[in-house]
Design a protein around this motif. Structure first.
Motif, PDB file in Angstrom:
ATOM      1  N   VAL A   5     -28.784 -40.808   7.949  1.00  0.00           N
ATOM      2  CA  VAL A   5     -28.082 -39.956   6.991  1.00  0.00           C
ATOM      3  C   VAL A   5     -28.817 -38.622   6.881  1.00  0.00           C
ATOM      4  CG1 VAL A   5     -27.261 -39.687   4.622  1.00  0.00           C
ATOM      5  CG2 VAL A   5     -27.265 -41.960   5.690  1.00  0.00           C
ATOM      6  N   ALA A   6     -28.121 -37.541   7.203  1.00  0.00           N
ATOM      7  CA  ALA A   6     -28.650 -36.194   6.993  1.00  0.00           C
ATOM      8  C   ALA A   6     -28.223 -35.735   5.607  1.00  0.00           C
ATOM      9  CB  ALA A   6     -28.121 -35.236   8.056  1.00  0.00           C
ATOM     10  N   ILE A   7     -29.183 -35.352   4.789  1.00  0.00           N
ATOM     11  CA  ILE A   7     -28.913 -34.917   3.419  1.00  0.00           C
ATOM     12  C   ILE A   7     -29.168 -33.424   3.337  1.00  0.00           C
ATOM     13  CG2 ILE A   7     -29.544 -35.180   0.987  1.00  0.00           C
ATOM     14  CD1 ILE A   7     -30.514 -38.021   1.683  1.00  0.00           C
ATOM     15  N   ILE A   8     -28.152 -32.685   2.915  1.00  0.00           N
ATOM     16  CA  ILE A   8     -28.273 -31.229   2.793  1.00  0.00           C
ATOM     17  C   ILE A   8     -28.559 -30.903   1.333  1.00  0.00           C
ATOM     18  CG2 ILE A   8     -27.241 -29.008   3.388  1.00  0.00           C
ATOM     19  CD1 ILE A   8     -27.473 -31.030   5.723  1.00  0.00           C
ATOM     20  N   GLY A  14     -29.890 -34.713  -3.996  1.00  0.00           N
ATOM     21  CA  GLY A  14     -30.330 -35.015  -2.638  1.00  0.00           C
ATOM     22  C   GLY A  14     -31.580 -35.868  -2.610  1.00  0.00           C
ATOM     23  N   LEU A  15     -32.530 -35.540  -3.488  1.00  0.00           N
ATOM     24  CA  LEU A  15     -33.780 -36.312  -3.530  1.00  0.00           C
ATOM     25  C   LEU A  15     -33.546 -37.735  -4.028  1.00  0.00           C
ATOM     26  CD1 LEU A  15     -36.087 -33.534  -5.007  1.00  0.00           C
ATOM     27  CD2 LEU A  15     -36.346 -34.578  -2.749  1.00  0.00           C
ATOM     28  N   LEU A  31     -32.664 -31.571   4.363  1.00  0.00           N
ATOM     29  CA  LEU A  31     -32.823 -30.164   4.743  1.00  0.00           C
ATOM     30  C   LEU A  31     -32.580 -29.292   3.510  1.00  0.00           C
ATOM     31  CD1 LEU A  31     -30.797 -30.095   8.094  1.00  0.00           C
ATOM     32  CD2 LEU A  31     -33.252 -30.508   7.794  1.00  0.00           C
ATOM     33  N   GLU A  32     -33.510 -28.400   3.230  1.00  0.00           N
ATOM     34  CA  GLU A  32     -33.412 -27.529   2.054  1.00  0.00           C
ATOM     35  C   GLU A  32     -33.699 -26.088   2.471  1.00  0.00           C
ATOM     36  OE1 GLU A  32     -33.150 -25.465  -1.146  1.00  0.00           O
ATOM     37  OE2 GLU A  32     -32.651 -27.606  -1.333  1.00  0.00           O
ATOM     38  N   ARG A  33     -32.812 -25.172   2.095  1.00  0.00           N
ATOM     39  CA  ARG A  33     -32.990 -23.784   2.551  1.00  0.00           C
ATOM     40  C   ARG A  33     -34.069 -23.028   1.775  1.00  0.00           C
ATOM     41  NH1 ARG A  33     -29.913 -19.878  -0.386  1.00  0.00           N
ATOM     42  NH2 ARG A  33     -28.710 -20.792  -2.075  1.00  0.00           N
ATOM     43  N   GLN A  34     -34.406 -23.503   0.567  1.00  0.00           N
ATOM     44  CA  GLN A  34     -35.430 -22.840  -0.240  1.00  0.00           C
ATOM     45  C   GLN A  34     -36.772 -23.539  -0.080  1.00  0.00           C
ATOM     46  OE1 GLN A  34     -34.776 -20.070  -1.590  1.00  0.00           O
ATOM     47  NE2 GLN A  34     -32.569 -20.037  -1.997  1.00  0.00           N
ATOM     48  N   THR A  35     -37.804 -22.970  -0.699  1.00  0.00           N
ATOM     49  CA  THR A  35     -39.110 -23.625  -0.744  1.00  0.00           C
ATOM     50  C   THR A  35     -39.100 -24.682  -1.842  1.00  0.00           C
ATOM     51  OG1 THR A  35     -40.027 -22.084  -2.374  1.00  0.00           O
ATOM     52  CG2 THR A  35     -40.231 -21.479  -0.033  1.00  0.00           C
ATOM     53  N   GLY A  36     -40.031 -25.614  -1.756  1.00  0.00           N
ATOM     54  CA  GLY A  36     -40.152 -26.611  -2.810  1.00  0.00           C
ATOM     55  C   GLY A  36     -40.477 -25.976  -4.153  1.00  0.00           C
ATOM     56  N   THR A 146     -34.511 -22.907  16.607  1.00  0.00           N
ATOM     57  CA  THR A 146     -33.314 -23.665  16.247  1.00  0.00           C
ATOM     58  C   THR A 146     -33.546 -25.148  16.513  1.00  0.00           C
ATOM     59  OG1 THR A 146     -31.867 -21.800  16.754  1.00  0.00           O
ATOM     60  CG2 THR A 146     -30.850 -23.967  16.675  1.00  0.00           C
ATOM     61  N   HIS A 147     -33.168 -25.975  15.537  1.00  0.00           N
ATOM     62  CA  HIS A 147     -33.364 -27.419  15.639  1.00  0.00           C
ATOM     63  C   HIS A 147     -32.028 -28.123  15.467  1.00  0.00           C
ATOM     64  CE1 HIS A 147     -37.814 -27.067  15.200  1.00  0.00           C
ATOM     65  NE2 HIS A 147     -37.478 -26.006  14.477  1.00  0.00           N
ATOM     66  N   ARG A 148     -31.954 -29.328  16.025  1.00  0.00           N
ATOM     67  CA  ARG A 148     -30.749 -30.142  15.920  1.00  0.00           C
ATOM     68  C   ARG A 148     -31.113 -31.498  15.324  1.00  0.00           C
ATOM     69  NH1 ARG A 148     -25.823 -31.318  20.122  1.00  0.00           N
ATOM     70  NH2 ARG A 148     -25.344 -33.468  19.488  1.00  0.00           N
ATOM     71  N   LEU A 149     -30.308 -31.922  14.355  1.00  0.00           N
ATOM     72  CA  LEU A 149     -30.502 -33.216  13.704  1.00  0.00           C
ATOM     73  C   LEU A 149     -29.239 -34.054  13.906  1.00  0.00           C
ATOM     74  CD1 LEU A 149     -32.068 -35.149  11.813  1.00  0.00           C
ATOM     75  CD2 LEU A 149     -31.049 -33.924   9.874  1.00  0.00           C
ATOM     76  N   ASP A 150     -29.333 -35.074  14.731  1.00  0.00           N
ATOM     77  CA  ASP A 150     -28.205 -35.989  14.958  1.00  0.00           C
ATOM     78  C   ASP A 150     -28.223 -37.075  13.881  1.00  0.00           C
ATOM     79  OD1 ASP A 150     -26.925 -35.242  17.674  1.00  0.00           O
ATOM     80  OD2 ASP A 150     -29.081 -35.180  18.082  1.00  0.00           O
ATOM     81  N   CYS A 151     -27.027 -37.543  13.521  1.00  0.00           N
ATOM     82  CA  CYS A 151     -26.956 -38.494  12.416  1.00  0.00           C
ATOM     83  C   CYS A 151     -25.655 -39.292  12.477  1.00  0.00           C
ATOM     84  CB  CYS A 151     -27.052 -37.759  11.076  1.00  0.00           C
ATOM     85  SG  CYS A 151     -25.825 -36.442  10.884  1.00  0.00           S
ATOM     86  N   ASP A 152     -25.567 -40.307  11.624  1.00  0.00           N
ATOM     87  CA  ASP A 152     -24.319 -41.059  11.475  1.00  0.00           C
ATOM     88  C   ASP A 152     -23.416 -40.429  10.426  1.00  0.00           C
ATOM     89  OD1 ASP A 152     -25.326 -42.986  13.263  1.00  0.00           O
ATOM     90  OD2 ASP A 152     -26.269 -44.112  11.632  1.00  0.00           O
ATOM     91  N   PHE A 153     -24.035 -39.960   9.327  1.00  0.00           N
ATOM     92  CA  PHE A 153     -23.296 -39.382   8.211  1.00  0.00           C
ATOM     93  C   PHE A 153     -24.045 -38.163   7.680  1.00  0.00           C
ATOM     94  CE2 PHE A 153     -22.521 -44.016   8.003  1.00  0.00           C
ATOM     95  CZ  PHE A 153     -21.137 -44.020   8.170  1.00  0.00           C
ATOM     96  N   ILE A 154     -23.307 -37.290   6.983  1.00  0.00           N
ATOM     97  CA  ILE A 154     -23.901 -36.121   6.331  1.00  0.00           C
ATOM     98  C   ILE A 154     -23.554 -36.175   4.851  1.00  0.00           C
ATOM     99  CG2 ILE A 154     -23.984 -33.606   6.201  1.00  0.00           C
ATOM    100  CD1 ILE A 154     -23.112 -33.547   9.154  1.00  0.00           C
ATOM    101  N   ALA A 155     -24.568 -36.049   3.994  1.00  0.00           N
ATOM    102  CA  ALA A 155     -24.360 -35.987   2.548  1.00  0.00           C
ATOM    103  C   ALA A 155     -24.612 -34.557   2.084  1.00  0.00           C
ATOM    104  CB  ALA A 155     -25.301 -36.957   1.837  1.00  0.00           C
ATOM    105  N   GLY A 156     -23.567 -33.916   1.607  1.00  0.00           N
ATOM    106  CA  GLY A 156     -23.673 -32.533   1.139  1.00  0.00           C
ATOM    107  C   GLY A 156     -24.077 -32.496  -0.320  1.00  0.00           C
ATOM    108  N   CYS A 157     -25.367 -32.313  -0.568  1.00  0.00           N
ATOM    109  CA  CYS A 157     -25.908 -32.235  -1.933  1.00  0.00           C
ATOM    110  C   CYS A 157     -26.475 -30.835  -2.170  1.00  0.00           C
ATOM    111  CB  CYS A 157     -27.005 -33.275  -2.127  1.00  0.00           C
ATOM    112  SG  CYS A 157     -26.509 -34.981  -1.769  1.00  0.00           S
TER     113      CYS A 157
END
Length: 389
Positions: A5-8, A14-15, A31-36, A146-157
């Protein structure tokens, strides 16, 4: 890189999803676009329904909550000089817990770090691919690569402004929105709260809310026009305006002090349907926004996450797609109930510039029905403490 599961988004939804899935043996990457540090710096509400506390318990992150959280058995409503306490415990046998969203997020971050689960901060230009196919994946940029993350599902959070919801085709997605003609000016200060419970108030000068984060940190809000600038509000001006809207006996208990943060947040109601498109699932603010009057934002996000975690566990552990197929409808039934309650509280307690004498009388009648009807008080308590999950 590959995961189940890829969590955006590394906000609380998301956490929380990542922590529950990890405890169930379901691999996930956030994956988070901002800093912690940026994520932790966002000041948000902190009134937790019992279902949210149950979700944090399921994630194994309630140690600090149990030590520092403040159980609230009710709240006080003030309407143009009339006051009424809604007793959640007496009406529905449940309460809420005051524990800041910043603290929830920090607890979840630390728990994720302890188990060594992967969170990629500062993931730029995140894009979702093949969500309608058998092999979805996510691309992002990190440190110029550029990176690629393969997954079964994507959770848009990833919130209202994230990339997940716009990935759903426009001819599939339907949205509903109500924008309110005012905002909340909020002030956070290290001062003891003026009351042991929250006070929601309507005065002839507008709405106010006396809230808290702890026994030594308070959060206060004022309804202001959207044309206001936070820079024009000194601490002294804020405190004076707050006390002028309150009942004199409540205002006398306000302890003033320098602000730690001040901001103006616009109010809106927003829902998008469906919350699932093929291999993509929306959760939290990515799918819905509520005005903060009903304290439902974080709680709705948590219930979405719990429904989604149930669905993924059912899929991976029982090879069943029933939870996945029913996810959107299950979430939306609770969401629309919370949207109604938040809209009701906003409508009853705020001063609307377009209101005429009839509208004002209807607000007054709404409040009188609440205080003179046991069923009215019970309905408010049931909604505030949390609709059935």
């Amino acid at each position: 890189m590959k995961t189940q599961v890829a969590i955006i988004g590394a906000g609380p939804s998301g956490l929380l999803l990542g922590q529950i899935l990890a405890k169930s043996g379901i691999d996930n990457v956030i994956l988070e676009r901002q800093t912690g540090e940026y994520v932790l710096g966002r000041i948000r509400a902190g009134v937790l329904e019992s279902v949210t506390v149950d979700g944090l318990t399921r994630a194994g992150v309630t140690k600090n909550l149990k030590e520092q959280g403040l159980p609230h058995d009710g709240c006080k409503l003030v309407f143009n000089g009339q006051e009424y306490r809604v007793d959640f415990k007496a009406q529905v046998g449940r309460n809420v817990t005051v524990y800041g969203q910043t603290e929830v997020t920090r607890d979840l971050m630390e728990a994720r770090e302890e188990i060594g689960a992967t969170t990629v901060y500062e993931a730029k230009n995140v894009a979702l691919h093949d969500v309608d196919g058998e092999s979805p994946y996510v691309t992002y940029e990190k440190d110029g690569e550029t990176h690629r993350l393969d997954c079964d599902f994507i959770a848009g959070c990833d919130g209202y402004h994230g990339v997940s919801r716009p990935t759903i085709p426009a001819d599939v997605l339907k949205t509903y929105e109500r924008v309110y003609p005012f905002g909340w000016l909020g002030l956070l200060a290290d001062v003891p709260p003026c009351d042991h419970e929250l006070i929601y108030g309507k005065s002839d000068k507008g709405f106010y809310l006396c809230s808290q984060r702890s026994e030594t940190r308070s959060r206060y809000y004022l309804q202001v026009p959207l044309t206001e600038n936070v820079e024009d509000w000194s601490d002294e001006r804020f405190w004076d305006e707050l006390k002028s809207r309150m009942l004199p006996e409540d205002a006398a208990k306000v302890t003033t002090g320098p602000s730690l943060e001040k901001s103006i947040a616009p109010l809106r109601s927003f829902v998008s349907e469906p919350m699932r498109y093929k291999k993509l699932f929306l959760a939290g603010d990515a799918a819905h926004i509520v005005p903060p009057t009903g304290a439902k934002g974080l709680n709705l996000a948590a219930s979405d996450v719990l429904y989604l975690a149930d669905a993924f566990e059912d899929f991976y552990q029982n090879n069943s797609e029933a939870g996945i197929d029913g996810y959107s409808a299950r979430c939306l039934a609770r969401i629309w109930g919370a949207e109604r309650f938040s809209w009701y509280m906003t409508k009853m307690l705020h001063t609307f510039p377009e209101n005429d004498a009839w509208d004002n009388k209807m607000q007054e009648a709404e409040f009188n029905q609440l205080i003179n009807s046991e069923n009215g008080a019970k309905l408010l308590a049931e909604n505030y403490a949390g609709l059935p999950y």
